[in-house]
Design a protein around this motif. Structure first.
Motif, mmCIF file in Angstrom:
data_model
loop_
_atom_site.group_PDB
_atom_site.id
_atom_site.type_symbol
_atom_site.label_atom_id
_atom_site.label_comp_id
_atom_site.label_asym_id
_atom_site.label_seq_id
_atom_site.Cartn_x
_atom_site.Cartn_y
_atom_site.Cartn_z
ATOM 1 N N UNK A 185 -13.472 -14.354 1.416
ATOM 2 C CA UNK A 185 -12.051 -14.073 1.632
ATOM 3 C C UNK A 185 -11.304 -15.385 1.832
ATOM 4 N N UNK A 186 -9.997 -15.334 1.661
ATOM 5 C CA UNK A 186 -9.131 -16.464 1.984
ATOM 6 C C UNK A 186 -8.885 -16.387 3.493
ATOM 7 N N UNK A 187 -9.298 -17.408 4.250
ATOM 8 C CA UNK A 187 -9.144 -17.327 5.702
ATOM 9 C C UNK A 187 -7.692 -17.252 6.161
ATOM 10 N N UNK A 188 -6.761 -17.698 5.330
ATOM 11 C CA UNK A 188 -5.346 -17.646 5.709
ATOM 12 C C UNK A 188 -4.772 -16.251 5.565
ATOM 13 N N UNK A 189 -5.359 -15.448 4.673
ATOM 14 C CA UNK A 189 -4.793 -14.122 4.389
ATOM 15 C C UNK A 189 -5.608 -12.966 4.948
ATOM 16 N N UNK A 190 -6.845 -13.215 5.269
ATOM 17 C CA UNK A 190 -7.705 -12.137 5.766
ATOM 18 C C UNK A 190 -7.199 -11.635 7.109
ATOM 19 N N UNK A 191 -7.257 -10.340 7.264
ATOM 20 C CA UNK A 191 -6.877 -9.729 8.541
ATOM 21 C C UNK A 191 -8.155 -9.300 9.233
ATOM 22 N N UNK A 192 -8.217 -9.510 10.525
ATOM 23 C CA UNK A 192 -9.403 -9.147 11.272
ATOM 24 C C UNK A 192 -10.396 -10.291 11.316
ATOM 25 N N UNK A 193 -11.564 -10.025 11.900
ATOM 26 C CA UNK A 193 -12.546 -11.085 12.115
ATOM 27 C C UNK A 193 -13.129 -11.634 10.808
ATOM 28 N N UNK A 194 -13.315 -12.940 10.796
ATOM 29 C CA UNK A 194 -13.970 -13.596 9.673
ATOM 30 C C UNK A 194 -15.108 -14.453 10.207
ATOM 31 N N UNK A 195 -15.972 -14.872 9.308
ATOM 32 C CA UNK A 195 -17.058 -15.798 9.623
ATOM 33 C C UNK A 195 -16.898 -17.000 8.704
#
Length: 85
Positions: A63-73
């Motif tokens: 995912x694009x970390x700037x656009x993702x909603x919710x938790x990312x890794x």
């Protein structure tokens, strides 16, 4: 004291490199190391992570970390690792 973009970038890469290839971390781990009031750092960390040789995933999918909603890794992105400057 405000945390600079360079400090955030260094902290993101240090944790990614400490974890090593194939291991992930939550950006909040970096935020908590940088500030007691860490939540306001999260959007900035995601913005900076997008410009680094890091891969962001959500539920195992890139995912694009700037656009993702919710938790990312985040993890080292081996395809971009040589582009770190």
């Amino acid at each position: 004291m405000a945390v600079t973009d360079d400090q955030m970038a260094e902290a993101l890469m240090a944790l990614a490199e400490a974890r090593g290839t194939g291991k992930t971390f939550c950006p909040s781990e970096v935020a908590r190391r940088l500030a007691d009031d860490w939540r306001p750092l999260m959007p900035e960390l995601r913005r900076i992570a997008a410009a680094l040789p890091l891969e962001a995933t959500q539920k195992g999918k890139p995912v694009d970390p700037r656009r993702a909603r919710g938790p990312i890794r985040l993890s080292l992105d081996q395809s971009r690792a040589g582009s770190r400057g």
